[in-house]
Design a protein around this motif. Structure first.
Motif, PDB file in Angstrom:
ATOM      1  N   SER A 145       0.849  -1.190   0.000  1.00 35.78           N
ATOM      2  CA  SER A 145       0.000   0.000   0.000  1.00 35.78           C
ATOM      3  C   SER A 145       0.883   1.238   0.000  1.00 35.78           C
ATOM      4  O   SER A 145       2.078   1.175   0.295  1.00 35.78           O
ATOM      5  N   GLU A 146       0.294   2.369  -0.316  1.00 38.24           N
ATOM      6  CA  GLU A 146       1.051   3.625  -0.313  1.00 38.24           C
ATOM      7  C   GLU A 146       1.552   3.937   1.095  1.00 38.24           C
ATOM      8  O   GLU A 146       2.662   4.449   1.265  1.00 38.24           O
ATOM      9  N   LYS A 147       0.768   3.619   2.102  1.00 36.33           N
ATOM     10  CA  LYS A 147       1.161   3.858   3.491  1.00 36.33           C
ATOM     11  C   LYS A 147       2.410   3.042   3.846  1.00 36.33           C
ATOM     12  O   LYS A 147       3.335   3.553   4.484  1.00 36.33           O
ATOM     13  N   GLU A 148       2.464   1.777   3.407  1.00 40.91           N
ATOM     14  CA  GLU A 148       3.641   0.947   3.666  1.00 40.91           C
ATOM     15  C   GLU A 148       4.870   1.501   2.934  1.00 40.91           C
ATOM     16  O   GLU A 148       5.972   1.535   3.488  1.00 40.91           O
ATOM     17  N   CYS A 149       4.658   1.942   1.706  1.00 41.55           N
ATOM     18  CA  CYS A 149       5.765   2.517   0.928  1.00 41.55           C
ATOM     19  C   CYS A 149       6.329   3.749   1.629  1.00 41.55           C
ATOM     20  O   CYS A 149       7.547   3.910   1.739  1.00 41.55           O
ATOM     21  N   ARG A 150       5.446   4.595   2.103  1.00 41.99           N
ATOM     22  CA  ARG A 150       5.893   5.804   2.799  1.00 41.99           C
ATOM     23  C   ARG A 150       6.640   5.459   4.088  1.00 41.99           C
ATOM     24  O   ARG A 150       7.577   6.157   4.481  1.00 41.99           O
ATOM     25  N   ALA A 151       6.250   4.386   4.752  1.00 43.84           N
ATOM     26  CA  ALA A 151       6.942   3.958   5.971  1.00 43.84           C
ATOM     27  C   ALA A 151       8.378   3.534   5.654  1.00 43.84           C
ATOM     28  O   ALA A 151       9.312   3.872   6.392  1.00 43.84           O
ATOM     29  N   HIS A 208      10.358   6.707   4.853  1.00 42.05           N
ATOM     30  CA  HIS A 208      10.657   7.429   6.098  1.00 42.05           C
ATOM     31  C   HIS A 208      11.807   6.758   6.843  1.00 42.05           C
ATOM     32  O   HIS A 208      12.715   7.423   7.355  1.00 42.05           O
TER      33      HIS A 208
END
Length: 94
Positions: A19-25, A28
């Protein structure tokens, strides 16, 4: 790598869909370990509960510092004519 997605200009390749959230994690996490460096690409390889994380940072420029006539300098643009002549006439060892 079966899946590839681009998030914030960073290409992320993975053997599982993220997911985009996992990618951003992941972005980061890598940025927290590499301050002031830009991420070029991330490769994620999931093996059960383990993740092999590979990433490439954009090349970082540097300024060459030399010792010239007793001074540590990057360029001779602030030298007067005499110092420039001294630098030009010295024996260069390679």
């Amino acid at each position: 790598m079966a899946y590839e997605v681009t998030v914030d200009g960073i290409t992320i390749s993975s053997n599982e869909e993220l997911s985009e959230k996992e990618c951003r994690a992941y972005i980061h996490y890598i940025q927290s370990k590499n301050h002031n460096r830009n991420i070029e690409r991330i490769n994620l390889d999931f093996e059960g509960d383990d993740v092999n994380l590979g990433y490439y940072l954009e090349p970082q420029g540097f300024e060459k510092i030399r010792r010239i006539t007793g001074y540590l300098v990057g360029t001779v643009d602030r030298f007067n004519d005499a110092k420039r002549a001294e630098e030009r006439d010295r024996v260069k060892h390679m």
